[in-house]
Design an enzyme around this catalytic site. Sequence first.
Site, PDB file in Angstrom:
ATOM      1  CB  SER A   1      34.935  35.370  14.143  1.00  0.00           C
ATOM      2  OG  SER A   1      34.734  35.785  12.807  1.00  0.00           O
TER       3      SER A   1
ATOM      4  CG  ASP B   1      39.789  41.268  11.614  1.00  0.00           C
ATOM      5  OD1 ASP B   1      39.183  41.091  10.536  1.00  0.00           O
ATOM      6  OD2 ASP B   1      39.402  40.778  12.690  1.00  0.00           O
TER       7      ASP B   1
ATOM      8  CG  HIS C   1      39.261  37.476  11.375  1.00  0.00           C
ATOM      9  ND1 HIS C   1      38.379  38.231  12.118  1.00  0.00           N
ATOM     10  CD2 HIS C   1      38.668  36.272  11.205  1.00  0.00           C
ATOM     11  CE1 HIS C   1      37.311  37.511  12.380  1.00  0.00           C
ATOM     12  NE2 HIS C   1      37.454  36.312  11.838  1.00  0.00           N
TER      13      HIS C   1
END
Length: 308
Positions: free
Chosen positions: A153, A242, A272
């Site tokens: 991320s 996501d 995610h």
Amino acid sequence: MALHPQARAALAAAAGDVPVRDPAFDVDRARAESRAAAAAEPREDLPHVEDVDAGGVPCRLYLPVDPDDAPVAGLVLHLHGGGFVLNDVEVHDAASRRLARSSGHAVLSVDYRRPPEHRFPAAPDDVDAVLSWLAAEGPARGLDVPVVVHGDSAGANLALVAALRHPGRFAATVLIYPFLDPTGSFPSFRRETHGFDPRDADWYWAQYAASPADLADPDLAPLLSDHLATLPPTLVLTAEHDPLLDEGEHLVALLAEAGVEVTGTRYLGMLHGFWRHPAAYDAATTAVQQVGAFVAHHLPTTRPAPGA
């Protein structure tokens, strides 16, 4: 593919969480709660785990083999996710241990500075400081070895920026559902909002950027870089449901067109954040194994000879 049943269960469990964009959201409390939850996770035993000061940046070093039995042959520089704002080496302790075990290599997890206390470019500058420390102090500590940079991320953003800032420094790059586009302009941001509302993404970027001009800086928005062709072999993992799906896969396309050795894998039915939670997602175990195999492929199995 529809949401995997495990993803639906995770969404249901998080239904009452206060979103980060809510005025009632408390950053300090969220950080403390994440550390408490992480402390309750099962953790793999490793022969050696050590907190180190890497040029003024707190880090944690994980060795999957006792250094008295075998010298370090390669190292993974891990940069944690959390929207630049949340998480730390404690929260990612279990994940870092799994990464060390699955890859068979040392892992150095970086506790970079976070906003809103420390805005851009504090985090990428901290990564630079760690790399300088490795260059200066690595030989004395047996860490003068090939390095793979790895992040999830926001950590994947920092990993990509590190590879772009230091061409030729890394043996490979691993990016797990990378957070790359502060404009949120890709279609998946309008199509997939499960567990990660685009308004939350806007909030994270607003905390990270010190000024509006930063949002167009390639060191913050690396998709804008004109040096993508300098990257080493790269693995990009994305999750089907996501909002970051399209920007991650757009990066894969850009790298392929630039001639970079790149592999992109989309995990169907996933959300995610799935990678860090093997107790909740079967796919997380597969992802860790995939990353471990990729890292092992690009790092030596034995310590390089001096001068090699």
